[in-house]
Design an enzyme around this catalytic site. Sequence first.
Site, PDB file in Angstrom:
ATOM      1  N   HIS B  70       0.904  -1.299   0.129  1.00 28.89           N
ATOM      2  CA  HIS B  70       0.112   0.129  -0.131  1.00 28.89           C
ATOM      3  C   HIS B  70       0.848   1.262  -0.039  1.00 28.89           C
ATOM      4  O   HIS B  70       1.636   1.563   1.328  1.00 28.89           O
ATOM      5  CB  HIS B  70      -1.127   0.094   1.272  1.00 28.89           C
ATOM      6  CG  HIS B  70      -2.012  -1.125   1.061  1.00 28.89           C
ATOM      7  ND1 HIS B  70      -2.322  -1.941   2.142  1.00 28.89           N
ATOM      8  CD2 HIS B  70      -2.698  -1.406   0.123  1.00 28.89           C
ATOM      9  CE1 HIS B  70      -3.291  -2.636   1.731  1.00 28.89           C
ATOM     10  NE2 HIS B  70      -3.341  -2.627   0.553  1.00 28.89           N
ATOM     11  N   SER B  71       1.057   1.773  -1.137  1.00 30.63           N
ATOM     12  CA  SER B  71       1.942   2.809  -1.412  1.00 30.63           C
ATOM     13  C   SER B  71       2.140   3.918  -0.391  1.00 30.63           C
ATOM     14  O   SER B  71       3.311   4.683   0.014  1.00 30.63           O
ATOM     15  CB  SER B  71       1.960   3.448  -2.961  1.00 30.63           C
ATOM     16  OG  SER B  71       0.540   3.729  -3.031  1.00 30.63           O
ATOM     17  N   ARG B  72       0.950   4.424   0.168  1.00 31.69           N
ATOM     18  CA  ARG B  72       1.009   5.671   0.922  1.00 31.69           C
ATOM     19  C   ARG B  72       1.847   5.082   2.158  1.00 31.69           C
ATOM     20  O   ARG B  72       1.875   6.234   3.338  1.00 31.69           O
ATOM     21  CB  ARG B  72      -0.337   6.235   1.320  1.00 31.69           C
ATOM     22  CG  ARG B  72      -1.181   5.236   2.117  1.00 31.69           C
ATOM     23  CD  ARG B  72      -2.769   5.765   2.069  1.00 31.69           C
ATOM     24  NE  ARG B  72      -3.739   4.679   2.511  1.00 31.69           N
ATOM     25  CZ  ARG B  72      -4.936   5.347   2.541  1.00 31.69           C
ATOM     26  NH1 ARG B  72      -5.452   6.309   2.163  1.00 31.69           N
ATOM     27  NH2 ARG B  72      -6.127   4.328   3.054  1.00 31.69           N
ATOM     28  N   GLU B  73       2.037   4.058   2.604  1.00 29.54           N
ATOM     29  CA  GLU B  73       2.452   3.699   3.942  1.00 29.54           C
ATOM     30  C   GLU B  73       4.150   3.690   3.937  1.00 29.54           C
ATOM     31  O   GLU B  73       4.992   2.677   3.944  1.00 29.54           O
ATOM     32  CB  GLU B  73       2.154   2.375   4.268  1.00 29.54           C
ATOM     33  CG  GLU B  73       0.454   2.191   4.416  1.00 29.54           C
ATOM     34  CD  GLU B  73       0.019   0.555   4.439  1.00 29.54           C
ATOM     35  OE1 GLU B  73       0.632  -0.311   4.737  1.00 29.54           O
ATOM     36  OE2 GLU B  73      -1.423   0.649   4.486  1.00 29.54           O
ATOM     37  N   ARG B 128      -3.248   4.415  -2.479  1.00 25.28           N
ATOM     38  CA  ARG B 128      -2.958   3.235  -1.711  1.00 25.28           C
ATOM     39  C   ARG B 128      -2.887   1.743  -2.686  1.00 25.28           C
ATOM     40  O   ARG B 128      -2.132   1.321  -2.621  1.00 25.28           O
ATOM     41  CB  ARG B 128      -4.251   3.107  -0.642  1.00 25.28           C
ATOM     42  CG  ARG B 128      -4.652   1.568  -0.348  1.00 25.28           C
ATOM     43  CD  ARG B 128      -5.965   1.651   0.290  1.00 25.28           C
ATOM     44  NE  ARG B 128      -6.530   0.304   0.410  1.00 25.28           N
ATOM     45  CZ  ARG B 128      -6.307  -0.343   1.516  1.00 25.28           C
ATOM     46  NH1 ARG B 128      -5.791   0.086   2.563  1.00 25.28           N
ATOM     47  NH2 ARG B 128      -6.643  -1.775   1.556  1.00 25.28           N
ATOM     48  N   ASN B 145      -3.342  -5.753  -2.118  1.00 22.21           N
ATOM     49  CA  ASN B 145      -3.496  -6.635  -0.953  1.00 22.21           C
ATOM     50  C   ASN B 145      -4.855  -7.555  -0.849  1.00 22.21           C
ATOM     51  O   ASN B 145      -5.372  -7.777   0.105  1.00 22.21           O
ATOM     52  CB  ASN B 145      -3.257  -6.211   0.503  1.00 22.21           C
ATOM     53  CG  ASN B 145      -2.879  -7.122   1.558  1.00 22.21           C
ATOM     54  OD1 ASN B 145      -2.332  -8.296   1.156  1.00 22.21           O
ATOM     55  ND2 ASN B 145      -3.162  -6.861   2.653  1.00 22.21           N
ATOM     56  N   ARG B 146      -5.614  -7.485  -1.991  1.00 19.66           N
ATOM     57  CA  ARG B 146      -6.686  -8.082  -2.100  1.00 19.66           C
ATOM     58  C   ARG B 146      -6.869  -9.129  -3.448  1.00 19.66           C
ATOM     59  O   ARG B 146      -7.784  -9.517  -3.830  1.00 19.66           O
ATOM     60  CB  ARG B 146      -8.083  -7.115  -2.127  1.00 19.66           C
ATOM     61  CG  ARG B 146      -8.263  -6.234  -0.953  1.00 19.66           C
ATOM     62  CD  ARG B 146      -8.512  -7.114   0.202  1.00 19.66           C
ATOM     63  NE  ARG B 146      -8.967  -6.309   1.456  1.00 19.66           N
ATOM     64  CZ  ARG B 146      -7.950  -5.727   2.215  1.00 19.66           C
ATOM     65  NH1 ARG B 146      -6.782  -6.035   2.003  1.00 19.66           N
ATOM     66  NH2 ARG B 146      -8.228  -5.086   3.234  1.00 19.66           N
ATOM     67  N   HIS B 197       3.022  -3.585   6.756  1.00 22.23           N
ATOM     68  CA  HIS B 197       2.306  -2.495   6.204  1.00 22.23           C
ATOM     69  C   HIS B 197       2.329  -1.547   7.796  1.00 22.23           C
ATOM     70  O   HIS B 197       3.109  -1.763   8.332  1.00 22.23           O
ATOM     71  CB  HIS B 197       0.641  -3.257   6.300  1.00 22.23           C
ATOM     72  CG  HIS B 197       0.383  -4.107   5.337  1.00 22.23           C
ATOM     73  ND1 HIS B 197      -0.587  -3.586   4.176  1.00 22.23           N
ATOM     74  CD2 HIS B 197       0.863  -5.191   4.988  1.00 22.23           C
ATOM     75  CE1 HIS B 197      -0.638  -4.484   3.450  1.00 22.23           C
ATOM     76  NE2 HIS B 197       0.111  -5.477   3.744  1.00 22.23           N
ATOM     77  N   SER B 198       1.446  -0.484   7.549  1.00 19.05           N
ATOM     78  CA  SER B 198       1.386   0.285   8.676  1.00 19.05           C
ATOM     79  C   SER B 198      -0.084   0.961   8.617  1.00 19.05           C
ATOM     80  O   SER B 198      -0.682   0.596   7.666  1.00 19.05           O
ATOM     81  CB  SER B 198       2.424   1.685   8.668  1.00 19.05           C
ATOM     82  OG  SER B 198       1.803   2.544   7.644  1.00 19.05           O
ATOM     83  N   TYR B 199      -0.840   1.161   9.670  1.00 21.46           N
ATOM     84  CA  TYR B 199      -0.168   1.652  11.307  1.00 21.46           C
ATOM     85  C   TYR B 199      -1.084   1.496  12.388  1.00 21.46           C
ATOM     86  O   TYR B 199      -1.606   2.249  12.795  1.00 21.46           O
ATOM     87  CB  TYR B 199      -0.101   3.130  10.849  1.00 21.46           C
ATOM     88  CG  TYR B 199      -1.535   3.912  10.833  1.00 21.46           C
ATOM     89  CD1 TYR B 199      -2.003   4.435  12.091  1.00 21.46           C
ATOM     90  CD2 TYR B 199      -2.121   3.930   9.579  1.00 21.46           C
ATOM     91  CE1 TYR B 199      -3.203   5.155  12.144  1.00 21.46           C
ATOM     92  CE2 TYR B 199      -3.481   4.779   9.675  1.00 21.46           C
ATOM     93  CZ  TYR B 199      -3.919   5.209  10.958  1.00 21.46           C
ATOM     94  OH  TYR B 199      -5.028   5.954  11.069  1.00 21.46           O
ATOM     95  N   TYR B 249     -10.033  -7.467  10.880  1.00 17.98           N
ATOM     96  CA  TYR B 249     -11.103  -7.724  10.368  1.00 17.98           C
ATOM     97  C   TYR B 249     -11.242  -8.752   9.326  1.00 17.98           C
ATOM     98  O   TYR B 249      -9.859  -9.296   8.824  1.00 17.98           O
ATOM     99  CB  TYR B 249     -11.853  -6.398   9.665  1.00 17.98           C
ATOM    100  CG  TYR B 249     -11.159  -5.494   9.040  1.00 17.98           C
ATOM    101  CD1 TYR B 249     -10.163  -5.888   7.994  1.00 17.98           C
ATOM    102  CD2 TYR B 249     -10.873  -4.077   9.296  1.00 17.98           C
ATOM    103  CE1 TYR B 249      -9.253  -5.272   7.454  1.00 17.98           C
ATOM    104  CE2 TYR B 249     -10.089  -3.273   8.915  1.00 17.98           C
ATOM    105  CZ  TYR B 249      -9.250  -3.674   7.614  1.00 17.98           C
ATOM    106  OH  TYR B 249      -8.320  -2.875   7.036  1.00 17.98           O
ATOM    107  N   GLU B 271       1.512  -4.403  11.215  1.00 18.73           N
ATOM    108  CA  GLU B 271       1.016  -3.151  11.030  1.00 18.73           C
ATOM    109  C   GLU B 271       2.020  -2.328  11.975  1.00 18.73           C
ATOM    110  O   GLU B 271       1.920  -2.367  13.097  1.00 18.73           O
ATOM    111  CB  GLU B 271      -0.335  -3.268  11.536  1.00 18.73           C
ATOM    112  CG  GLU B 271      -1.231  -3.680  10.551  1.00 18.73           C
ATOM    113  CD  GLU B 271      -1.674  -2.693   9.500  1.00 18.73           C
ATOM    114  OE1 GLU B 271      -1.440  -1.576   9.432  1.00 18.73           O
ATOM    115  OE2 GLU B 271      -2.410  -3.293   8.501  1.00 18.73           O
TER     116      GLU B 271
END
Lengths: 93, 310
Positions: B70-73, B128, B145-146, B197-199, B249, B271
Amino acid sequence: QMNFTGDQVLRILAKDEKQLSFLRDLEILKPQKVDFWRGPARPSLPVDMRIPFAELDDIKGYLESHGLAYTVMIKNVQVLLDAEREAMAKARR
Amino acid sequence: LERSASSFSYSSYHTLEEIYSWIDNFVTEHSDIVSKIHIGNSFENRSILILKFSTGGSNRPAIWIDTGIHSREWITHATGIWTARKIVSAYGKDSILTDILNTMDIFIDLVTNPDGFAFTHSMNRLWRKNKSSRPGTSCTGVDLNRNWKSGFGGNGSNSNPCSETYHGPSPQSEPEVAAIVDFITGHGNFKALISIHSYSQMLMYPYGHSMEPVSSQKELYRLAKKAVKALYKVHGINYIFGSISNTLYVASGVTVDWAYDSGIKYAFTFELRDTGRYGFLLPATQIIPTAQETWMAIRTIMQHTLNHPY
């Protein structure tokens, strides 16, 4: 670069599954208006969502009307982005 | 003046070009132990590069680490870079890491979603997904990631291309995912996979797509507990842990579910830390503390993998 001036990130702690369902509805009803940073999972975990400035009143109204208390985690997203860019430029120098 | 990996600022965030340039310098400076492998190209034709850490041998048991799907992380890419440097600096000094590298290879995919990452620097910091487009929809991108085969299209993923959790048209439809699947499958001897991943300060294991416990649940639980404890000792940051579906989840088509179902027992997803104030915009001053504590957890998982061959 997209501008995020005035966008806020709200943190919500839902009390129960019913309140969580209101947040899930938001995800479905207004997908373009809400960017979930931390999605509605379970009552013990906070939900974080970025709200564009133009949608703030609408979304805050929705939360209040469903009894969902929130705190403002980030008051102005663009301020943090500007600081991030400045830090990168400084490191590059 | 030519930059070198040692003059690179590890306490700052960097663009894709800077990271790829750092990779070249890093590989040159540590050619005895590190090499670069090009495993494919992204939708927009950017190279997908991985680092291989090896002390010799062929087709040794291996550990996979990926950051930035997820690029924004951004903290995850930064943590990956710091970790890469840590591996070369600790080899020969840290007996645990030395034992691991004398038996196993480590692969790190630092920028798992290069198109998304470039987009976060040029157009939208909070992007993302990847950047794939298809006829019939004006919305761009698939949540990488899906997009994995395990549980594809199930609960916790979305068939709407405009959704942030859009799973894509078919399993492994995205070149970024297909490149990893082909590489790991072709290698055939991966024993651990760690997807970062984060966060929200969590360490999780399969399944994401199902509430059913995996067959190795007890062992994974104990290992996660140990890893989280090691992480806590560094800076006092508390992580929660458990299976994805029970801890966070239900999420279908995720990397670690695919890894587990493909025979990689030690499949974990992190995370990274959250100060409760910044989310994806974690200040650069926190890169090194985050990487330091994450390293101890990764090292714990790698050590367990070494000591429990299967």
